[in-house]
Enzyme design. Structure first.
Site, PDB file in Angstrom:
ATOM      1  CG  HIS A  49      -2.663   4.562  -6.019  1.00 15.40           C
ATOM      2  ND1 HIS A  49      -1.460   4.988  -6.520  1.00 15.40           N
ATOM      3  CD2 HIS A  49      -2.710   5.041  -4.746  1.00 15.40           C
ATOM      4  CE1 HIS A  49      -0.811   5.707  -5.601  1.00 15.40           C
ATOM      5  NE2 HIS A  49      -1.569   5.743  -4.512  1.00 15.40           N
ATOM      6  NE  ARG A  80       3.095   7.309  -4.074  1.00 17.78           N
ATOM      7  CZ  ARG A  80       2.086   7.563  -3.246  1.00 17.78           C
ATOM      8  NH1 ARG A  80       1.411   6.567  -2.721  1.00 17.78           N
ATOM      9  NH2 ARG A  80       1.761   8.811  -2.948  1.00 17.78           N
ATOM     10  CD  GLU A 139      -0.293   3.404  -9.213  1.00 21.96           C
ATOM     11  OE1 GLU A 139      -0.778   4.556  -9.110  1.00 21.96           O
ATOM     12  OE2 GLU A 139       0.035   2.738  -8.229  1.00 21.96           O
ATOM     13  CB  ILE A 157      -0.997   0.010   1.176  1.00 20.73           C
ATOM     14  CG1 ILE A 157      -0.314  -0.351   2.514  1.00 20.73           C
ATOM     15  CG2 ILE A 157      -2.129  -0.978   0.925  1.00 20.73           C
ATOM     16  CD1 ILE A 157       0.414   0.735   3.182  1.00 20.73           C
TER      17      ILE A 157
END
Length: 315
Positions: free
Chosen positions: A281, A234, A263, A232
């Site tokens: 995310h 990066r 992402e 959780i």
């Protein structure tokens, strides 16, 4: 200059509430609407006094250089890896983020990922929806309570995760830059040693040059075929190709991921793996927290332009 005339550049679409409130209070520029960003900057660079960015698009070197009158970067995120802090410091540009308000949600999401991965909740949901229960029971899964939990980074979020995991009877270990005083948690000076002594390894540290790629092949192999990885933090904390290989080859037991290296691109090899739980995310994405984050962004901007102390200063 009146507040309403202060030019604020919003880098990309974010919470509609934040956009509306910024538009009401300031002279808002929506960067993503510009057909040519270079042309937009040529025409409007002198007017921009503040940048509002997030975990995807912040204020990196090129943007800062293009804004000669930039005074403050107010980030709609706790992470600072998309902001050139060195350049901001050189130019005397203030920087704020949104810590604390998202801690609980991210910690909750980490626990949710652990439970979903170990108990295979997403797979079991599909099992019931497809009518397969009529043919026999779902396979046995693995319990969470009592498992050895290792946390990389024991800051606000890491500490909140630790407290929640303790409620499940889990012994807690951690790795950070230095040993924390007055803690009953076991400290490991290397991530490999932490992984070797964990059944669940959680990435909860800030992304810096030191922590980029902190979870590599050695760490994954130390975690082992029964261990699960939860990220959780990066995406760049983890060597993604090595993670994919470890999952496919069964060298780790599973993963719960909220973040990825590039992402919104996610390795397609992960889509077919039932021992992997994927989020977009979104660990902090609740109505309550996103609204509180937006209010904090606005409050920091208003404090700056009214020459009052910033609420959550980074620089």
């Amino acid at each position: 200059m009146a507040m309403a005339k202060m030019g604020v550049l919003m880098t990309c679409p974010m919470l509609s509430y934040l956009e509306e409130e910024l538009n009401e209070r300031f002279n808002l520029f929506r960067f993503w609407e510009a057909s040519s960003k270079s042309e937009f900057l040529t025409q409007n660079s002198d007017s921009v006094r503040a940048v509002v960015g997030n975990a995807f698009f912040g204020a990196e070197s090129e943007l800062i250089d293009a804004l000669p009158n930039l005074e403050i970067v107010s980030s709609y995120s706790v992470g600072l890896d998309k902001i050139d802090l060195v350049k901001c410091k050189e130019r005397g540009i203030r920087v704020t983020n949104t810590p604390d308000v998202l801690t609980d949600d991210v910690a909750d999401a980490a626990i949710g990922l652990i439970l979903a991965t170990l108990r295979r909740i997403c797979v079991a949901d599909g099992f019931v929806r497809r009518g397969l229960w009529k043919n026999g029971d779902f396979e046995l899964t693995s319990k969470f309570s009592g498992k050895l939990v290792g946390i990389i980074g024991l800051g606000r979020i890491g500490s909140a995760i630790a407290k929640r995991a303790e409620a499940f009877g889990c012994p807690i270990s951690y790795h950070s830059r230095s040993k924390k005083p007055n803690l009953n948690y076991k400290y490991y000076s290397t991530v490999v040693d932490l992984a070797a002594n964990s059944e669940i390894l959680i990435v909860a540290c800030a992304l810096t040059e030191e922590t980029r790629g902190i979870v590599n092949r050695k760490v994954l192999d130390a975690l082992g075929p029964k261990g699960i990885l939860i990220n959780i933090g990066r995406g760049a904390h983890v060597d993604e190709s090595e993670l994919v290989a470890a999952l496919i080859e069964g060298r780790i037991g599973g993963a719960g991921l909220d973040v990825y290296q590039t992402e919104p691109e996610v390795p397609e090899q992960l889509f077919g793996l039932e021992n992997v739980v994927l989020l977009s995310h979104a660990a902090s994405d609740t109505v309550e927290t996103c609204t509180a984050m937006a209010d904090l962004v606005i409050a920091n901007l208003e404090a700056h332009f009214l020459h009052k102390p910033l609420l959550t200063p980074v620089l």
